[in-house]
Write a protein that holds these residues in place. Sequence first.
Motif, PDB file in Angstrom:
ATOM      1  N   TYR A 114       0.832  -1.208   0.000  1.00 14.44           N
ATOM      2  CA  TYR A 114       0.000   0.000   0.000  1.00 14.44           C
ATOM      3  C   TYR A 114       0.865   1.255   0.000  1.00 14.44           C
ATOM      4  O   TYR A 114       1.881   1.319   0.682  1.00 14.44           O
ATOM      5  N   SER A 115       0.393   2.233  -0.760  1.00 12.94           N
ATOM      6  CA  SER A 115       1.011   3.549  -0.767  1.00 12.94           C
ATOM      7  C   SER A 115      -0.126   4.557  -0.766  1.00 12.94           C
ATOM      8  O   SER A 115      -1.066   4.416  -1.568  1.00 12.94           O
ATOM      9  N   PRO A 116      -0.121   5.508   0.128  1.00 10.48           N
ATOM     10  CA  PRO A 116       0.917   5.800   1.112  1.00 10.48           C
ATOM     11  C   PRO A 116       0.967   4.729   2.205  1.00 10.48           C
ATOM     12  O   PRO A 116       0.131   3.824   2.251  1.00 10.48           O
ATOM     13  N   THR A 117       1.938   4.862   3.082  1.00  9.76           N
ATOM     14  CA  THR A 117       2.170   3.890   4.135  1.00  9.76           C
ATOM     15  C   THR A 117       0.931   3.624   4.983  1.00  9.76           C
ATOM     16  O   THR A 117       0.079   4.503   5.142  1.00  9.76           O
ATOM     17  N   THR A 118       0.860   2.427   5.538  1.00 10.27           N
ATOM     18  CA  THR A 118      -0.198   2.085   6.483  1.00 10.27           C
ATOM     19  C   THR A 118       0.250   2.364   7.913  1.00 10.27           C
ATOM     20  O   THR A 118      -0.555   2.263   8.839  1.00 10.27           O
ATOM     21  N   LEU A 119       1.505   2.713   8.101  1.00  9.04           N
ATOM     22  CA  LEU A 119       2.045   2.992   9.423  1.00  9.04           C
ATOM     23  C   LEU A 119       1.305   4.184  10.040  1.00  9.04           C
ATOM     24  O   LEU A 119       1.166   5.231   9.409  1.00  9.04           O
ATOM     25  N   ASN A 120       0.805   3.977  11.241  1.00  9.77           N
ATOM     26  CA  ASN A 120       0.054   4.980  11.997  1.00  9.77           C
ATOM     27  C   ASN A 120      -1.307   5.321  11.386  1.00  9.77           C
ATOM     28  O   ASN A 120      -1.854   6.390  11.645  1.00  9.77           O
ATOM     29  N   LEU A 121      -1.853   4.404  10.619  1.00 10.76           N
ATOM     30  CA  LEU A 121      -3.199   4.571  10.103  1.00 10.76           C
ATOM     31  C   LEU A 121      -4.181   4.375  11.265  1.00 10.76           C
ATOM     32  O   LEU A 121      -4.066   3.425  12.032  1.00 10.76           O
ATOM     33  N   LYS A 122      -5.128   5.294  11.430  1.00  9.36           N
ATOM     34  CA  LYS A 122      -6.116   5.201  12.503  1.00  9.36           C
ATOM     35  C   LYS A 122      -7.086   4.060  12.202  1.00  9.36           C
ATOM     36  O   LYS A 122      -7.456   3.849  11.046  1.00  9.36           O
ATOM     37  N   ALA A 123      -7.488   3.354  13.276  1.00  7.37           N
ATOM     38  CA  ALA A 123      -8.355   2.200  13.075  1.00  7.37           C
ATOM     39  C   ALA A 123      -9.222   1.940  14.306  1.00  7.37           C
ATOM     40  O   ALA A 123      -8.956   2.457  15.392  1.00  7.37           O
ATOM     41  N   HIS A 124     -10.228   1.130  14.109  1.00  4.23           N
ATOM     42  CA  HIS A 124     -11.071   0.625  15.196  1.00  4.23           C
ATOM     43  C   HIS A 124     -10.728  -0.851  15.350  1.00  4.23           C
ATOM     44  O   HIS A 124     -10.657  -1.583  14.360  1.00  4.23           O
ATOM     45  N   VAL A 125     -10.529  -1.286  16.577  1.00  9.34           N
ATOM     46  CA  VAL A 125     -10.143  -2.660  16.856  1.00  9.34           C
ATOM     47  C   VAL A 125     -11.336  -3.376  17.474  1.00  9.34           C
ATOM     48  O   VAL A 125     -11.903  -2.911  18.465  1.00  9.34           O
ATOM     49  N   HIS A 126     -11.709  -4.503  16.874  1.00 10.07           N
ATOM     50  CA  HIS A 126     -12.846  -5.297  17.330  1.00 10.07           C
ATOM     51  C   HIS A 126     -12.330  -6.589  17.959  1.00 10.07           C
ATOM     52  O   HIS A 126     -11.682  -7.392  17.292  1.00 10.07           O
ATOM     53  N   THR A 127     -12.633  -6.779  19.227  1.00  7.13           N
ATOM     54  CA  THR A 127     -12.207  -7.984  19.933  1.00  7.13           C
ATOM     55  C   THR A 127     -13.117  -9.141  19.545  1.00  7.13           C
ATOM     56  O   THR A 127     -14.317  -8.958  19.354  1.00  7.13           O
ATOM     57  N   ARG A 128     -12.532 -10.332  19.433  1.00  5.10           N
ATOM     58  CA  ARG A 128     -13.293 -11.543  19.101  1.00  5.10           C
ATOM     59  C   ARG A 128     -13.191 -12.547  20.237  1.00  5.10           C
ATOM     60  O   ARG A 128     -12.553 -12.297  21.244  1.00  5.10           O
ATOM     61  N   THR A 129     -13.773 -13.700  20.015  1.00  7.42           N
ATOM     62  CA  THR A 129     -13.753 -14.740  21.038  1.00  7.42           C
ATOM     63  C   THR A 129     -12.318 -15.198  21.317  1.00  7.42           C
ATOM     64  O   THR A 129     -11.431 -15.034  20.481  1.00  7.42           O
ATOM     65  N   VAL A 130     -12.123 -15.792  22.489  1.00  5.45           N
ATOM     66  CA  VAL A 130     -10.816 -16.321  22.871  1.00  5.45           C
ATOM     67  C   VAL A 130     -10.366 -17.313  21.797  1.00  5.45           C
ATOM     68  O   VAL A 130     -11.136 -18.141  21.333  1.00  5.45           O
TER      69      VAL A 130
END
Length: 174
Positions: A114-130
């Motif tokens: 990917y360009s531009p970089t994905t470094l420090n791209l803002k995101a939402h993190v979704h937790t899943r089952t163990v």
Amino acid sequence: MTSDLGFTCSCRGAHQSGLPMNYSAEAPAVWDPAFADADDCLLSSDQCVVHAQHYFVKRVIEIPIIGSDEVFPGVSGSHSAARTSPVSAELWDTFGREAEKPHFGWLTTDLPVYSPTTLNLKAHVHTRTVGERPYVEPEPTDHPLAVEQRAGITQDRVREIAEAVLHSGSSEEQ
């Protein structure tokens, strides 16, 4: 009749049988191999701690494949920052953790496809089952990764990513 999902490499002309569908970064960009012997640092297949101050948990980024019921987790095994406290580590083995609301995180791996970089791209993190890694949803921007996650990718794009990753030497098949 089975179909060969492999591809012919445009760099070397060799046929690659099968299509790798899962890639992983070894560590977040902030990791330094010199940290390996430090008591306050950890790098495992799922988690990373830097000087007992910065916590990272390996996540997946799922991208739908157009015309298929499958998702491509291949750009996925990148690391993204956990919350500023070790809450993700505290919940790692907690059943019911998937009920946690999504939380903010940063992508801390540069995905070379990917360009531009994905470094420090803002995101939402979704937790899943163990037993399942949390998944990352980049914020809805015009970044190519965010666009592809929303719109999906073609089988040709999956092959393009596979070829780029296989020749980069910077990511490992997971």
